[in-house]
Design a protein around this motif. Structure first.
Motif, PDB file in Angstrom:
ATOM      1  N   LYS A 223       7.396  -0.138   5.644  1.00 11.88           N
ATOM      2  CA  LYS A 223       6.241  -0.627   5.063  1.00 11.88           C
ATOM      3  C   LYS A 223       5.898   0.142   3.918  1.00 11.88           C
ATOM      4  O   LYS A 223       5.669  -0.378   2.990  1.00 11.88           O
ATOM      5  CB  LYS A 223       5.152  -0.930   5.921  1.00 11.88           C
ATOM      6  CG  LYS A 223       5.354  -1.771   7.037  1.00 11.88           C
ATOM      7  CD  LYS A 223       4.107  -2.088   7.837  1.00 11.88           C
ATOM      8  CE  LYS A 223       4.335  -3.097   9.032  1.00 11.88           C
ATOM      9  NZ  LYS A 223       3.449  -2.760  10.317  1.00 11.88           N
TER      10      LYS A 223
ATOM     11  N   LEU B 280       0.346  -5.049   2.177  1.00 12.45           N
ATOM     12  CA  LEU B 280       1.260  -5.654   2.048  1.00 12.45           C
ATOM     13  C   LEU B 280       0.779  -7.252   2.200  1.00 12.45           C
ATOM     14  O   LEU B 280      -0.247  -7.512   3.052  1.00 12.45           O
ATOM     15  CB  LEU B 280       2.360  -5.668   3.077  1.00 12.45           C
ATOM     16  CG  LEU B 280       2.950  -3.971   2.587  1.00 12.45           C
ATOM     17  CD1 LEU B 280       4.115  -3.766   3.912  1.00 12.45           C
ATOM     18  CD2 LEU B 280       3.578  -4.078   1.077  1.00 12.45           C
TER      19      LEU B 280
ATOM     20  N   ARG C 164       6.829  -2.452  -4.346  1.00 16.34           N
ATOM     21  CA  ARG C 164       6.030  -3.461  -4.904  1.00 16.34           C
ATOM     22  C   ARG C 164       4.872  -2.738  -6.206  1.00 16.34           C
ATOM     23  O   ARG C 164       4.697  -3.580  -7.371  1.00 16.34           O
ATOM     24  CB  ARG C 164       5.100  -3.868  -3.846  1.00 16.34           C
ATOM     25  CG  ARG C 164       4.350  -5.317  -4.170  1.00 16.34           C
ATOM     26  CD  ARG C 164       3.477  -5.902  -3.192  1.00 16.34           C
ATOM     27  NE  ARG C 164       2.423  -4.868  -2.865  1.00 16.34           N
ATOM     28  CZ  ARG C 164       1.517  -5.179  -2.056  1.00 16.34           C
ATOM     29  NH1 ARG C 164       1.208  -6.149  -1.511  1.00 16.34           N
ATOM     30  NH2 ARG C 164       0.480  -4.228  -1.808  1.00 16.34           N
TER      31      ARG C 164
ATOM     32  N   PRO D 244       6.841  -8.160   6.635  1.00 15.80           N
ATOM     33  CA  PRO D 244       6.184  -6.793   6.982  1.00 15.80           C
ATOM     34  C   PRO D 244       6.161  -6.665   8.382  1.00 15.80           C
ATOM     35  O   PRO D 244       6.514  -5.439   8.803  1.00 15.80           O
ATOM     36  CB  PRO D 244       4.886  -6.942   6.217  1.00 15.80           C
ATOM     37  CG  PRO D 244       5.136  -8.006   5.176  1.00 15.80           C
ATOM     38  CD  PRO D 244       6.077  -8.937   5.480  1.00 15.80           C
TER      39      PRO D 244
ATOM     40  N   LEU E  55       8.349  -0.380   1.040  1.00 17.32           N
ATOM     41  CA  LEU E  55       8.046  -1.671   0.320  1.00 17.32           C
ATOM     42  C   LEU E  55       6.613  -1.579  -0.420  1.00 17.32           C
ATOM     43  O   LEU E  55       6.784  -2.057  -1.821  1.00 17.32           O
ATOM     44  CB  LEU E  55       7.913  -2.703   1.675  1.00 17.32           C
ATOM     45  CG  LEU E  55       7.564  -4.064   1.060  1.00 17.32           C
ATOM     46  CD1 LEU E  55       8.069  -4.557  -0.170  1.00 17.32           C
ATOM     47  CD2 LEU E  55       7.297  -5.070   2.221  1.00 17.32           C
ATOM     48  N   ALA E  56       5.802  -0.769  -0.080  1.00 17.28           N
ATOM     49  CA  ALA E  56       4.570  -0.649  -0.984  1.00 17.28           C
ATOM     50  C   ALA E  56       4.867  -0.004  -2.258  1.00 17.28           C
ATOM     51  O   ALA E  56       4.342  -0.505  -3.190  1.00 17.28           O
ATOM     52  CB  ALA E  56       3.384  -0.034  -0.058  1.00 17.28           C
TER      53      ALA E  56
ATOM     54  N   ASN F 213       7.000  -9.983  -1.457  1.00 15.42           N
ATOM     55  CA  ASN F 213       6.162  -8.907  -1.744  1.00 15.42           C
ATOM     56  C   ASN F 213       6.348  -8.131  -3.038  1.00 15.42           C
ATOM     57  O   ASN F 213       5.366  -7.602  -3.758  1.00 15.42           O
ATOM     58  CB  ASN F 213       6.030  -8.035  -0.389  1.00 15.42           C
ATOM     59  CG  ASN F 213       4.922  -8.503   0.550  1.00 15.42           C
ATOM     60  OD1 ASN F 213       3.771  -8.087   0.416  1.00 15.42           O
ATOM     61  ND2 ASN F 213       5.204  -9.032   1.726  1.00 15.42           N
TER      62      ASN F 213
END
Ligand SMILES: Nc1ncnc2c1ncn2[C@@H]1O[C@H](COP(=O)(O)OP(=O)(O)O)[C@@H](O)[C@H]1O
Ligand SMILES: [Mg+2]
Length: 211
Positions: free
Chosen positions: A140, A86, A147, A132, A143-144, A95
């Protein structure tokens, strides 16, 4: 459908991927299982275009593609790396939007809407303006995933998605991957955890380090 034909990759004299053949039908999950050093991360890096295969063919719906081609705006395989990678200085929202903004060159409204849609899908709606360092390990990871999905890849791949998480989060990852499958997302999951692999996979590929 994504297909790999006779893919080879060596580092110097060390062969890491040996004549690999794969077919993943749309909406299915392929789990790749094997010990450390088996070339699993190298395969994902190759699919993401970060390494170049020495030989072999990559096909999407029967059409050849070059994962390393920068001309192609369409990303075929989006990879969620083990350490998430991130951007620490960017919010959750940024992000998610930075890659489509830089590469796909959509309007700001389009990518903000996309960030909000993906955040909702992955349970991050309340965290869009956070950074982050303010997220838990599971957040996290989600989120990855958001993304990677922001680039609209045809296939989503994960490198050891359970390894950075507490054991109790493993089931959440399983559920997330199976929920994405229900939405029709084609996925590749690399893991050394055979039970996890068996729980999620339509097909299992076992790799071994090449002697
Ligand atoms: N960039 C690189 N240069 C040289 N050797 C590498 C490189 N990346 C990976 N390797 C080697 O390739 C082999 C496979 O590594 P890797 O793909 O990380 O396996 P896995 O993810 O299954 O543990 C290992 O022996 C590793 O040391
Ligand atoms: Mg690895």
């Amino acid at each position: 459908m994504i297909e790999l034909k006779n893919v080879n990759k060596s580092f110097g004299t060390k062969k890491v991927i040996d004549n690999l053949n794969l077919v993943i039908p749309d909406g299915e999950i392929l789990a790749i299982v094997g010990p450390s050093g088996g070339g699993k991360t190298t395969l994902l890096r190759t699919l993401a275009g970060l390494e170049k295969a020495d030989s072999g063919e990559f096909l999407l719906d029967g059409q050849p593609f070059d994962p390393t081609s920068t001309k192609e705006q369409e990303q075929v395989v989006g990879v969620v790396f083990q350490d998430f990678q991130l951007f620490p200085h960017l919010s959750v929202r940024d992000n998610i939007t930075i890659a489509p903004c830089l590469v796909l060159k959509e309007s700001k409204d389009v990518y903000n809407q996309k960030a909000e849609r993906l955040a909702k899908l992955l349970g991050l709606s309340e965290l869009l303006e956070n950074y982050p360092y303010q997220l838990s390990g599971g957040q996290k990871q989600r989120l990855a995933i958001a993304r990677a999905m922001a680039m609209d890849p045809k296939v989503l791949a994960y490198d050891e998605p359970t390894s950075a998480l507490d054991p109790e989060l493993r089931q959440q990852v399983e559920k997330l991957i199976l929920d994405l499958k229900k939405d029709g997302v084609t996925q590749i999951v690399v893991t050394h955890d055979l039970t996890f692999a068996e729980n999620i996979a339509d097909k299992l590929l076992k790799v071994e380090p090449i002697k």
